[in-house]
Design a protein around this motif. Sequence first.
Motif, PDB file in Angstrom:
ATOM      1  N   GLN A   1     -41.659  -8.632 -80.278  1.00  0.00           N
ATOM      2  CA  GLN A   1     -40.848  -9.793 -79.938  1.00  0.00           C
ATOM      3  C   GLN A   1     -39.586  -9.775 -80.800  1.00  0.00           C
ATOM      4  N   VAL A   2     -38.476  -9.344 -80.183  1.00  0.00           N
ATOM      5  CA  VAL A   2     -37.203  -9.358 -80.899  1.00  0.00           C
ATOM      6  C   VAL A   2     -36.869 -10.821 -81.178  1.00  0.00           C
ATOM      7  N   GLY A   3     -36.462 -11.102 -82.389  1.00  0.00           N
ATOM      8  CA  GLY A   3     -36.200 -12.471 -82.807  1.00  0.00           C
ATOM      9  C   GLY A   3     -37.288 -12.997 -83.729  1.00  0.00           C
ATOM     10  N   SER A   4     -38.416 -12.310 -83.783  1.00  0.00           N
ATOM     11  CA  SER A   4     -39.496 -12.673 -84.697  1.00  0.00           C
ATOM     12  C   SER A   4     -39.329 -11.878 -85.980  1.00  0.00           C
ATOM     13  N   GLU A   5     -39.528 -12.519 -87.087  1.00  0.00           N
ATOM     14  CA  GLU A   5     -39.379 -11.881 -88.395  1.00  0.00           C
ATOM     15  C   GLU A   5     -40.343 -10.707 -88.582  1.00  0.00           C
ATOM     16  N   ILE A   6     -41.548 -10.816 -88.027  1.00  0.00           N
ATOM     17  CA  ILE A   6     -42.546  -9.761 -88.254  1.00  0.00           C
ATOM     18  C   ILE A   6     -42.930  -8.984 -86.997  1.00  0.00           C
ATOM     19  N   ARG A   7     -42.647  -9.507 -85.806  1.00  0.00           N
ATOM     20  CA  ARG A   7     -43.032  -8.809 -84.574  1.00  0.00           C
ATOM     21  C   ARG A   7     -41.891  -8.035 -83.926  1.00  0.00           C
ATOM     22  N   CYS A   8     -40.691  -8.141 -84.481  1.00  0.00           N
ATOM     23  CA  CYS A   8     -39.563  -7.362 -83.959  1.00  0.00           C
ATOM     24  C   CYS A   8     -39.757  -5.898 -84.390  1.00  0.00           C
ATOM     25  N   PRO A   9     -38.988  -4.970 -83.831  1.00  0.00           N
ATOM     26  CA  PRO A   9     -39.161  -3.568 -84.237  1.00  0.00           C
ATOM     27  C   PRO A   9     -39.035  -3.360 -85.744  1.00  0.00           C
TER      28      PRO A   9
ATOM     29  N   PHE B   1     -31.403  -5.045 -82.705  1.00  0.00           N
ATOM     30  CA  PHE B   1     -32.485  -5.687 -83.442  1.00  0.00           C
ATOM     31  C   PHE B   1     -32.325  -7.206 -83.500  1.00  0.00           C
ATOM     32  N   TYR B   2     -31.146  -7.703 -83.145  1.00  0.00           N
ATOM     33  CA  TYR B   2     -30.961  -9.149 -83.057  1.00  0.00           C
ATOM     34  C   TYR B   2     -29.818  -9.472 -82.113  1.00  0.00           C
ATOM     35  N   ALA B   3     -29.679 -10.749 -81.791  1.00  0.00           N
ATOM     36  CA  ALA B   3     -28.755 -11.197 -80.745  1.00  0.00           C
ATOM     37  C   ALA B   3     -27.325 -11.334 -81.245  1.00  0.00           C
ATOM     38  N   TYR B   4     -26.388 -11.157 -80.313  1.00  0.00           N
ATOM     39  CA  TYR B   4     -24.984 -11.458 -80.589  1.00  0.00           C
ATOM     40  C   TYR B   4     -24.789 -12.967 -80.697  1.00  0.00           C
ATOM     41  N   SER B   5     -25.440 -13.672 -79.815  1.00  0.00           N
ATOM     42  CA  SER B   5     -25.226 -15.111 -79.669  1.00  0.00           C
ATOM     43  C   SER B   5     -25.886 -15.902 -80.787  1.00  0.00           C
TER      44      SER B   5
END
Length: 126
Positions: free
Chosen positions: A33-41, A64-68
Motif C-alpha cells: 500500500q503506497v502511502g503507508s509507512e510500513i506497507r509501501c515498497p 514511492f509517494y504522491a505528487y499531490s
Amino acid sequence: MKADAAERVRAGARWLDAHRPGWHHRIRPLTLQVGSEIRCPLGQEFGTWANAPEPARSDPDLGFYAYSTASAECGAEYQLLTLEWQRMIAARRRNDQGPGPPNRPGLGGPRSCNPSTPGRYGHGNR
C-alpha cells in the motif's frame, strides 16, 4: 511535467534494483500500500519508509509517494501507484529465471524430478 504512474514505478524499480537487488521477491504485493509507512515498497524493504535512504523518500518521480498534497487527490494517486507496483512485482516474478527469493531457501526455485536423485520430494526414496 509529471511522469505517469507506470513511468514512476519503473524508475523506482530501477532504484531498488541498484540498492536492494532481489527486492521484488521480498515485497508482499497483497499487503502493498503506497502511502503507508510500513506497507509501501520502501517500508517493506527498509522496515519503515523513514528508514529508506534519500533520494527515495524525497523524489516523487520514483513512485514511492504522491505528487499531490490534497488528500482526495493524494489518495487516488496512492491507489494508482499501488496498482502499478503490484503489476511490476507480478511481471518481475513471472519473468524471473533464477532460484527462489534470496534469504528464503525452499521458496520457489527448481525442484528435482529426476527419480534417481534422492531428495526431500520423495524421488529416489522408494
